[in-house]
Design a protein around this motif. Structure first.
Motif, short mmCIF file in Angstrom:
data_model
loop_
_atom_site.label_atom_id
_atom_site.label_comp_id
_atom_site.label_asym_id
_atom_site.label_seq_id
_atom_site.Cartn_x
_atom_site.Cartn_y
_atom_site.Cartn_z
N GLY A 34 12.16 -5.12 -5.64
CA GLY A 34 12.22 -3.94 -6.42
C GLY A 34 11.70 -2.70 -5.88
O GLY A 34 11.50 -1.73 -6.29
N ASP A 35 11.31 -2.99 -4.25
CA ASP A 35 10.60 -1.78 -3.89
C ASP A 35 11.63 -0.74 -3.88
O ASP A 35 12.95 -0.82 -3.89
N LEU A 36 11.06 0.55 -3.66
CA LEU A 36 11.98 1.84 -3.70
C LEU A 36 12.02 2.53 -2.27
O LEU A 36 10.84 2.20 -1.31
N VAL A 43 13.26 2.20 5.14
CA VAL A 43 11.92 2.14 4.69
C VAL A 43 11.71 2.01 3.34
O VAL A 43 11.89 2.87 2.45
N ALA A 44 11.34 0.75 2.63
CA ALA A 44 11.10 0.49 1.46
C ALA A 44 9.42 0.42 1.04
O ALA A 44 8.95 -0.51 1.86
N VAL A 45 8.96 0.93 0.13
CA VAL A 45 7.57 0.65 -0.25
C VAL A 45 7.47 0.30 -1.89
O VAL A 45 8.46 0.49 -2.52
N SER A 46 6.31 0.01 -2.32
CA SER A 46 6.28 -0.44 -3.55
C SER A 46 6.53 0.63 -4.56
O SER A 46 6.28 1.78 -4.21
N PRO A 47 6.89 0.67 -5.71
CA PRO A 47 6.93 1.65 -6.76
C PRO A 47 5.80 2.44 -6.86
O PRO A 47 5.78 3.65 -6.96
N SER A 64 7.09 -5.53 -9.25
CA SER A 64 7.62 -4.21 -9.04
C SER A 64 7.35 -3.47 -10.48
O SER A 64 6.73 -2.19 -10.51
N ILE A 65 7.56 -4.13 -11.69
CA ILE A 65 7.01 -3.58 -12.91
C ILE A 65 5.68 -3.30 -13.11
O ILE A 65 5.31 -2.10 -13.62
#
Length: 291
Positions: A62-64, A75-79, A114-115
């Motif tokens: 669920g990273d963005l 590259v994905a990071v935490s919300p 992620s929430i």
């Protein structure tokens, strides 16, 4: 009805901004752009601020996606990291009290981590409302009628978004069959025995249900997993699985098949909001609080 009929050029402004902070160099450049953008918009000029954030989400966590690295890979990071980077510097005061639409696929709200990360960011940024969607392959075009109704009821008529949210879902044609809708609100919560109010993010999930087509908000497969017949499902009936867990069961009506598909009840707490009951068919919304 158009927003231009109710606002002048000085009070209505559309901006489309592209972001990429996948490397340290790109992040420094974005921070500079964010400061310039904030100065252009101004904090106190507009009565309402609405952000549409179009971004992909990573399917296993669920990273963005924040952008591309030096090798051109995603590259994905935490919300929380994503929101803090996106609304950094002078943009942070702009998002306070604003409405944010997260146009991202369902993994953003599919995982507890992620929430929780998103809610941590919302506590810091303090938008009034944040909307997210649960479809695994979310198509933003389906919310067109929802956004039009939002413009009329909220932007023009001045209704509180949270109070008319369910009404806006009801007039949305394509959205209910495609995706669940989530609304997050930053509210003040008084702690027992404490005079100070603590901020809290309240999350609510709305799932459209139809007793025969989408039992308990769960879409039935287009084709039977056993015989591949298209739309062969019988009207669902209340039942229990082998462990005694309640739900609804749908059966494939194709000859010599009889495959059974079980739809489970949602976890409590939830509320059934029926919009129509006719000929043993019911449809409406399942409202789950405490997301």
């Amino acid at each position: 009805m158009a927003l231009e009929e109710y606002h002048s050029e000085q009070t209505l402004c559309y901006l489309e901004v592209f972001f990429d902070f996948g490397t340290h160099h790109k992040l420094r450049r974005w921070l500079t752009e964010a400061e310039s953008l904030a100065a252009t918009i101004g904090v106190d000029i507009f009565q309402q601020k609405i952000f549409f954030v179009s971004v992909h989400s990573e399917v296993t966590r669920g990273d963005l996606f924040a952008g591309k690295d030096e090798q051109g890979s995603d590259v994905a990071v935490s919300p929380k990291e994503f929101m803090n980077y996106l609304f950094s510097g002078g943009l942070q005061p702009l998002i306070c009290g604003a409405t944010v639409f997260m146009l991202s696929c369902g993994p953003l709200v599919a995982f507890l981590e992620s929430i929780s990360s998103l809610k941590e960011a919302l506590l810091e940024l303090r938008p009034a409302y944040t909307i997210a969607f649960g479809a695994k392959r979310f198509i933003s075009a389906v919310i067109k009628s929802f956004i039009i109704a939002f413009g009329v009821r909220v932007v023009i008529q001045g209704h509180d978004f949270g109070e008319v949210f369910k009404d806006l879902l009801d007039v949305s044609v394509e959205l209910p069959m495609h995706t669940d809708a989530y609304i997050f609100q930053v509210i003040e919560q008084t702690t027992s025995g404490d005079s100070n109010n603590a901020l809290h993010v309240c999350g609510t999930r709305y799932s459209w249900f139809h007793s025969h087509r989408r039992p308990w908000g769960t879409p039935l497969p287009m084709s039977c997993p056993k015989c591949s017949s298209i739309r062969s499902w019988s009207p669902s009936k209340s039942s229990e699985d082998q462990s005694g867990v309640p739900g609804r069961i749908s059966m494939c009506r194709s000859p010599a098949c009889g495959f059974k598909y079980f739809s489970y009840q949602p976890q409590a707490p939830y509320e059934i909001i029926k919009t129509r009951v006719k000929d043993n068919e019911a449809k409406g919304w399942i409202k789950q609080t405490g997301v």
